[in-house]
Motif scaffolding. Sequence first.
Motif, mmCIF file in Angstrom:
data_model
loop_
_atom_site.group_PDB
_atom_site.id
_atom_site.type_symbol
_atom_site.label_atom_id
_atom_site.label_comp_id
_atom_site.label_asym_id
_atom_site.label_seq_id
_atom_site.Cartn_x
_atom_site.Cartn_y
_atom_site.Cartn_z
ATOM 1 N N ILE A 44 23.235 58.409 6.166
ATOM 2 C CA ILE A 44 23.016 58.615 4.733
ATOM 3 C C ILE A 44 24.216 58.042 3.981
ATOM 4 N N VAL A 45 23.963 57.201 3.001
ATOM 5 C CA VAL A 45 25.067 56.594 2.247
ATOM 6 C C VAL A 45 25.038 56.963 0.762
ATOM 7 N N VAL A 46 23.940 57.577 0.296
ATOM 8 C CA VAL A 46 23.876 58.058 -1.089
ATOM 9 C C VAL A 46 23.340 59.484 -1.078
ATOM 10 N N TYR A 47 23.781 60.255 -2.062
ATOM 11 C CA TYR A 47 23.325 61.642 -2.166
ATOM 12 C C TYR A 47 21.850 61.637 -2.551
ATOM 13 N N GLU A 48 21.028 62.351 -1.795
ATOM 14 C CA GLU A 48 19.582 62.216 -1.926
ATOM 15 C C GLU A 48 18.942 63.272 -2.816
ATOM 16 N N ARG A 49 19.616 64.378 -3.085
ATOM 17 C CA ARG A 49 18.984 65.457 -3.846
ATOM 18 C C ARG A 49 18.978 65.188 -5.351
ATOM 19 N N GLY A 199 29.066 75.420 -7.698
ATOM 20 C CA GLY A 199 27.680 75.165 -8.076
ATOM 21 C C GLY A 199 27.480 74.661 -9.480
ATOM 22 N N ALA A 200 28.490 74.012 -10.061
ATOM 23 C CA ALA A 200 28.360 73.508 -11.431
ATOM 24 C C ALA A 200 27.814 72.091 -11.494
ATOM 25 N N GLY A 201 27.652 71.424 -10.358
ATOM 26 C CA GLY A 201 27.134 70.059 -10.344
ATOM 27 C C GLY A 201 28.189 69.042 -10.707
ATOM 28 N N GLY A 202 27.728 67.872 -11.107
ATOM 29 C CA GLY A 202 28.650 66.813 -11.481
ATOM 30 C C GLY A 202 28.955 65.876 -10.328
ATOM 31 N N LEU A 203 29.884 64.971 -10.565
ATOM 32 C CA LEU A 203 30.210 63.939 -9.585
ATOM 33 C C LEU A 203 30.936 64.491 -8.362
ATOM 34 N N GLY A 204 31.373 65.735 -8.437
ATOM 35 C CA GLY A 204 31.985 66.341 -7.269
ATOM 36 C C GLY A 204 30.991 66.697 -6.179
ATOM 37 N N VAL A 205 29.697 66.731 -6.519
ATOM 38 C CA VAL A 205 28.669 67.114 -5.534
ATOM 39 C C VAL A 205 28.641 66.147 -4.348
ATOM 40 N N PRO A 206 28.474 64.820 -4.567
ATOM 41 C CA PRO A 206 28.511 63.924 -3.405
ATOM 42 C C PRO A 206 29.863 63.907 -2.703
ATOM 43 N N ILE A 207 30.947 64.130 -3.453
ATOM 44 C CA ILE A 207 32.268 64.172 -2.813
ATOM 45 C C ILE A 207 32.336 65.340 -1.838
ATOM 46 N N MET A 208 31.901 66.522 -2.280
ATOM 47 C CA MET A 208 31.926 67.691 -1.408
ATOM 48 C C MET A 208 30.970 67.523 -0.233
ATOM 49 N N ALA A 209 29.805 66.927 -0.495
ATOM 50 C CA ALA A 209 28.868 66.679 0.600
ATOM 51 C C ALA A 209 29.477 65.721 1.616
ATOM 52 N N GLY A 210 30.169 64.712 1.128
ATOM 53 C CA GLY A 210 30.819 63.763 2.021
ATOM 54 C C GLY A 210 31.921 64.394 2.836
ATOM 55 N N VAL A 211 32.695 65.290 2.209
ATOM 56 C CA VAL A 211 33.756 65.986 2.938
ATOM 57 C C VAL A 211 33.162 66.863 4.028
ATOM 58 N N ALA A 217 31.000 57.294 2.693
ATOM 59 C CA ALA A 217 30.116 56.662 1.715
ATOM 60 C C ALA A 217 29.788 57.635 0.592
ATOM 61 N N LEU A 218 29.464 58.880 0.928
ATOM 62 C CA LEU A 218 29.150 59.883 -0.091
ATOM 63 C C LEU A 218 30.386 60.199 -0.936
ATOM 64 N N ILE A 219 31.549 60.248 -0.289
ATOM 65 C CA ILE A 219 32.787 60.512 -1.039
ATOM 66 C C ILE A 219 33.015 59.421 -2.089
#
Length: 237
Positions: A44-49, A199-211, A217-219
Amino acid sequence: MNQSLGIRRNWLSVAIMSGVLGWMLLNPEGLERILRAAFPDERIVVYERQSLGELMIEHLVLVAVAGGIALAIGLLLGLFLLTPVGARFRDLILNLANLGQTFPSIAVMALIVPVIGYGWEPVIVALVAYSVLPVMLNVVAGVENVPEPVVDAARGLGMSRMQRFRQVQFPLAFPVILGGIKNMLVIAVSAATLGAIVGAGGLGVPIMAGVMQFNNALILEGAVPSALLALIIDRTL
């Protein structure tokens, strides 16, 4: 001549960064192809949700709300400190504002979540606490650094204290105040990425998922737009 060239280069950099950011938001397929080529081993290279555009909107809302509140509080406190009454409380207010900025924003959110729950509220509180100081300090510094002969000339023209502030001091101090607003917004854009933790959303979501998934790629999908947004704000203001 050199100043004009510097201004053109500045706006050229803003245009380039805005173009790159716009392309990332409007061309998710192209972004996915680039990330897949850069990280061929990642499944997975992009956040899908959520799309990157939706995440950007959430991020901008967080920054706008927190920035608006911090701007109002910073301006009011800065103006209060310039009054004879406020001068008595300057050390106390500055120390509290310094404490708010030095205290880690993630720690602020962690302390607030048990009280008000998950979502955007703890992020707004943390961002406001983190962002008031630059505005307040620059309001005080900008107004106090207006040359005294200029203020004396306005006083000699018969202007009242409020007239001197509105027509002389504030306009001359505005570039310094704008610098504080710029710093506040850049800080808010960067710190808002931590909102994903509560749980506030934003651009940190893919970063946290990547971590969590050890997925670079997600980061990058979250970090690059956040960095570009902060640089655009910095260069524009």
